[in-house]
Design a protein around this motif. Structure first.
Motif, mmCIF file in Angstrom:
data_model
loop_
_atom_site.group_PDB
_atom_site.id
_atom_site.type_symbol
_atom_site.label_atom_id
_atom_site.label_comp_id
_atom_site.label_asym_id
_atom_site.label_seq_id
_atom_site.Cartn_x
_atom_site.Cartn_y
_atom_site.Cartn_z
ATOM 1 N N GLY A 35 0.784 -1.227 0.000
ATOM 2 C CA GLY A 35 0.000 0.000 0.000
ATOM 3 C C GLY A 35 0.805 1.260 0.000
ATOM 4 N N THR A 64 1.447 0.689 8.832
ATOM 5 C CA THR A 64 0.340 -0.277 8.749
ATOM 6 C C THR A 64 0.526 -1.363 9.810
ATOM 7 N N ASN B 298 -5.168 3.008 2.503
ATOM 8 C CA ASN B 298 -3.982 2.159 2.407
ATOM 9 C C ASN B 298 -3.390 2.221 1.007
ATOM 10 N N MET B 328 -6.478 -1.535 7.604
ATOM 11 C CA MET B 328 -5.716 -1.200 6.403
ATOM 12 C C MET B 328 -5.127 0.208 6.427
#
Lengths: 394, 394, 394
Positions: A35, A64, B298, B328
């Motif tokens: 991501g 994350t 994300n 996320m």
């Protein structure tokens, strides 16, 4: 919470990768994290990729939960501080000391990972599987991604007769002599999952390809008609060869369109009489729409749910995904998977996370009177490995 | 569960209000509660608004978890019985004794609320912000709601050249000398979030306004085309001034259409190359579709999630929203907000709820091995205030 | 967790069934379990229904959490081993020993089930309710499913004047002398929930039926227009008779299309001024889209949520459904229901599960400071029985 750390694991969906013995901390983060965009993504938007932008991109990946979990578990594994620098140094040192295959094998053994079912359609150019097998020291079973073949045929700009013949023959070769154990589609990334089962008519392929070749780029309609038809043909080949069809549903990266990747959009196709003999594995169980995948696996008898990518990339979602998919999916229809790539480390930490999440989700089912401890242990064994082995006849 | 009660708070999305020193219990419920319709809603449906109907409306508001939490916390704060009458009497008494600004300041201090980022596009007519600032005794940073301006221009019925010039100049004035710190849109309440990024062509604004003026009320197509274009223009102004764009996603009141307010519908627009330099704050993080907002935060590097309205109006959802968004979204992309209005009390109880929910959600992440206690404390500090301060350059 | 096992229960949505005194284990599984396809489903797909296929179908049903919970609770009730054979033998023996009505009555009493609100539109042919009442030994209140009537009228192939007259008169008769306590629709299984409220124009019924009769099978458009119109007419009858309208939302079996059954699709209709006087009960509270139903029950004053089918058929989802619906729905708008059928056993185990799930969900709300213990006990009493009694005037 139940302890499943000693159970064997089959990873039903992941990717091969190119061996890299020594990585800088930045390269390691870039190879494994998920991501947050990329320099190319920013550049395409006319944004300067200066030092501040690179710092921002790295920070997003490190912020994350997926990344934090991996870092904590690897620091424990290596017995070093919980920092990227310390973990990467320990990793590089271990590979230098014991060799790549030993390092990878030891990590897989620590996670009790016994087999990887890999989609070698990512990354491109494709990884040599014999080489990969030798490097990772674990059983590797490949599945064949139809979109790589479709792109090759589109690039060759041939007519429908040749297109169709090469499409069918390439798939037959892959599933016959090629050693592939099933097909995989990422049509969710392309024209979406609202595939009309009526697309199976051979005429649709011919007309759509003709329209596409005469007017490439004018509207996406012919592309969708062509892809829908080829998807239907792929189902028919899976039935012929009695192999499962992995279909990407739900989350991907920034290129997947959330509005087109819901498992619910597949329902008409999945229940179409001609396709009831095909075994569909809903890859990523459609997270964050995993409730839809669990529902489909309950009401239709030929649907399997793969919990990969949500677990591990959606951090602490794993126990929730398992619990919510099991609300409706039969226990015999849920498979562990990771969708990881790039280096042996995330294969190990994903297996740890999968067992922890299963221990929590199944432990709660025991507490709530749904399963006895014995039933829960059997369920964990099935979800971690046996269901995938049964599905892939291994 | 971790205890974050002493951490400072920046409320990234809320509304100014008109000071009211003494309220009856019914007025207080009406000013602060959420949902359940209104006398006007019933009247428009031809339903008699008799005493029974009013009782029913009041009961629906008092039967929400949001309301019960607020009542319990205020009863504790004032040291009175947990009844509306006792709490409202205590509130009115406190304001009479110490003055409004002292009362409000003391409540904000109890919640450690340090700054409010307010959308003064609600309520209408607009609240004077200088007066509001003086009354609430806390830092106030406004954002500019484009729909108020759009409605004014539509009411003036001018041609496109004038419309466009006044639209651009008004926004530039607001973001320049006007002291506004960013823009806000509620297009989700109007024509929905499926905004075509191609709408940025200036021609679309001209053609849509022309069609709308010639045929007002004949189909909503020109309205949508016009609003989509103006939304795109607003993004461009945010990029020019380097300020965030707050976009309403998900829940609202009965006028928002659930099928048109999902964050997933925004994906094409958010990743459009020309808009990658804009910082988007997804207001309400799309609850009950908050998983989609977390996903976007994300995979795209320019998305922030504001957990307001779900917290506190969706009662016990707060800890679930935080946990699921963090599945996320990077920790650096999630901001506390409340969306409350009307009186100082819900600002205080929302901050309490936000800290409690964070303590539960982050405590579970520590228990599950995703974060160390130190990382969780840093995450709480970021979500409660630092991320909003960084986003708004404050 | 709070203990609500002694509270009385009204089941707001379930089905009558034909008495069966002795069942084989296979018949019992087939009569009570949920999902996983059927021999007919496979046959229609050209799949051999051999012994292996039958074993697979049975295994899918037995591998659901719903089934496991029922089996564990019945084994405890009868004091036998947790196997299908032992439980079915005990059940058959009990019926033989004490008679069907005594057996059923004792199970209902064990769950403190006091009344069943039944949709006798399933199964077909319809069950005689007087006979059913005598057999189950518990109060039975029927609701009238409009789709059974619509199918009869379509089969008779009459013109619009006769169709409309018979439709209106049959409903009036059912709600008047017929003893039915409200209407029920499963339009979600047919043409979907995106019903245009403008369909109430009588012309739409006439034109749609005319088109349908002239071109039966050519496109589903006239069918949808006709069903939408008849749905609107049914709302108007519910207003006339001041009875609730049960609308199926969300999960069903394999024939419901997930993409067409979301409660969000109903929003335009539910808030339409002409229909604000109708009491809508959203059956199954739209699971797995129950968050949408809870939202609607908050922002609109005439919406009730029935948690049936998710509870018990979605296994451990019950406590999650209750918690998530209560995030927004007022406590006075949520009703217990089961949607079970076939035999008295699942009525009993569903009531156990409902009380357990409520004990967990409301217990957490007490722990989190949303409700006092007294408020939680009152909420349980309302959700288990009082809200349904109030809604059905019983």
């Amino acid at each position: 919470m139940l302890d499943f750390s000693d159970l064997p694991v089959v990873d039903v969906h992941c990717h091969p990768y190119r061996r890299a013995d020594a990585l800088s901390p930045e390269e390691w983060v870039d190879a494994l994290a998920f991501g947050g965009g990329s320099p190319a993504y920013l550049q395409e938007g006319g944004i300067d990729v200066d030092a501040a932008a690179l710092t921002m991109l790295g920070r997003l990946k490190r912020d994350t939960l997926y990344f934090r979990f991996m870092l904590h578990r690897l620091a424990e594994y290596f017995g070093v501080a919980t920092t990227v620098d310390a973990v990467v140094a320990a990793r590089n040192r271990a590979i230098a000391n014991e060799g790549y295959a030993n390092y990878a094998g030891r990590l897989h053994q620590a996670g009790r990972i016994e087999a990887l079912i890999v989609d070698d359609g990512y990354p491109l150019p494709q990884i040599n599987l014999d080489k990969f097998r030798a490097e990772v020291g674990v059983e590797v079973l490949p599945v064949f991604r139809i979109e790589v073949l479709i792109q090759d045929l589109l690039d060759d700009d041939c007519g429908w007769s040749e297109f169709r013949q090469r499409y069918d023959e390439s798939i037959a070769e892959a599933l016959g002599n090629g050693g592939y154990r099933g097909l995989k589609s990422i049509i969710a990334y392309r024209t979406g999952l609202d595939i009309d089962p009526g697309s199976r008519s051979p005429d649709q392929g011919r007309v759509a390809l003709d329209r596409l070749r005469r007017a490439r780029g004018r509207g996406d309609d012919p592309v969708k008609h062509l892809r829908d038809h080829l998807f239907c043909r792929a189902i028919e080949r899976c039935i012929d060869f009695d192999v499962p069809f992995q279909v990407h549903t739900g989350m991907g990266d920034w290129e997947v369109h959330l509005a087109a990747c819901r498992p619910a959009l597949l329902m008409e196709l999945l229940r179409y009489p001609a396709y009831r003999a095909c075994k569909f594995l809903l890859v990523h169980t459609g997270y964050p729409y995993h409730g839809e995948a669990g529902y489909l696996a309950n009401v239709l008898p030929n649907i399997w749910c793969d919990i990969s990518e949500g677990l591990p990339f959606a951090g602490n979602a794993g126990k929730r995904i398992i619990a919510e998919v099991l609300e409706m999916a039969p226990i015999s229809r849920v498979c562990y998977g990771s969708d990881v790539y790039g280096s042996p480390e995330p294969f190990y930490t994903s297996a740890l996370l999968g067992k922890q999440a299963l221990g929590q989700a199944l432990g709660e089912l025991v507490d709530d009177g749904f399963l006895s401890v014995g039933e829960a242990q059997e369920a964990a064994r099935m979800i971690l490995a046996d269901n995938a082995r049964e599905l892939y006849g291994n």
